[in-house]
Design a protein around this motif. Structure first.
Motif, PDB file in Angstrom:
ATOM      1  N   ARG A 147       0.808  -1.218   0.000  1.00  0.00           N
ATOM      2  CA  ARG A 147       0.000   0.000   0.000  1.00  0.00           C
ATOM      3  C   ARG A 147       0.846   1.275   0.000  1.00  0.00           C
ATOM      4  N   CYS A 153      -0.168   4.063   4.488  1.00  0.00           N
ATOM      5  CA  CYS A 153      -1.089   3.014   4.927  1.00  0.00           C
ATOM      6  C   CYS A 153      -2.352   3.634   5.521  1.00  0.00           C
ATOM      7  N   ARG A 158      -8.025  -0.429  -0.918  1.00  0.00           N
ATOM      8  CA  ARG A 158      -7.686  -1.845  -0.818  1.00  0.00           C
ATOM      9  C   ARG A 158      -7.456  -2.465  -2.189  1.00  0.00           C
ATOM     10  N   SER A 161      -3.883  -2.625  -2.968  1.00  0.00           N
ATOM     11  CA  SER A 161      -3.025  -3.316  -2.013  1.00  0.00           C
ATOM     12  C   SER A 161      -2.162  -4.346  -2.726  1.00  0.00           C
TER      13      SER A 161
END
Length: 235
Positions: A147, A153, A158, A161
């Motif tokens: 990330r 972060c 997501r 990710s």
């Protein structure tokens, strides 16, 4: 303001766990029995300690600064400082990786030449040392790159990710905003080094797959060649 700068407050303990992990690596390097390092035995630990000390000081400064930050420019300064910390940490992780791979290469060459240590016990200890260091260093790689690393972060979606953790697939509202910490990446590195493949966490990006391949290859070489050779000597 709190949501916008959530990244600054995300798991401050993780930074200290990462610093402690590097300290463990330094201790492991000093405990290597055979001569398996580039240059003097103290060279790698000295380089890593030279980077670890300012990194620790900078980490402490950012955590204190977040408690006092009230203006946007203060948050901007802290964020920029954390990015610089991440870049320095990546350099340190790279140094550790090169030194550990070099140790493995020297040990394999010595094994093939038939003069690596006087006993199988020393080979087993050094093989275990290299394997544990490999797990820790890739935990640092996973933590530092997923990330965009710790400075971003919590702000990266997501879908972007590098890893898909099991918690990210659940629909429970209580863990909808769950974010992995250093321990999660350490577990990922450990399972990948023992199973030589993904277990409960899947790599999504190409760099994540390459990192996992590199870790599994080093782990397999250490266990299959070095440890097996040591067992034969013991027998």
């Amino acid at each position: 303001m709190r949501h916008q700068h959530a990244v600054i407050h995300h798991r401050a303990l993780d930074f200290w766990l990462a610093r402690a992990a590097v300290l463990v690596i330094i201790c492991l390097q000093l405990l290597v029995i055979n001569d398996l390092s580039f240059g003097p035995r103290w060279l790698a630990p000295a380089l890593e300690a030279a980077l670890l000390v300012p990194l620790s000081v900078a980490t402490a400064w950012t955590q204190v600064a977040t408690q006092k930050a009230v203006e946007e420019e203060h948050w901007y300064l802290v964020g920029r400082f954390r990015v610089m910390i991440r870049r320095t940490a990546l350099v340190m992780t790279g140094v550790v990786s090169i030194m550990n791979c070099g140790s493995l290469v020297f040990l394999v060459r010595a094994l093939l030449a038939g003069h690596a240590g006087s006993s199988g016990e020393t080979l087993l200890i050094d093989a275990l040392n290299i394997w544990v260091t490999n797990v820790i260093v890739f935990a640092l790689w996973f933590w530092s790159t997923d990330r965009g690393g710790p400075p971003t972060c919590g702000l990266v979606k997501r879908a972007q990710s590098d890893f898909l953790f099991p918690q990210m697939t659940l629909n429970d509202r209580e863990i909808r905003d769950w974010l992995p910490g250093f321990v999660d990446y350490f577990f990922l590195a450990f399972t990948n080094a023992t199973a030589f493949s993904p277990t409960d966490t899947l790599p999504l990006s190409q760099r994540a797959k390459l990192l996992m391949m590199a870790e599994a290859m080093i782990s397999l070489l250490t266990i299959a060649l070095v440890a097996a050779r040591a067992v034969n000597i013991l027998a």
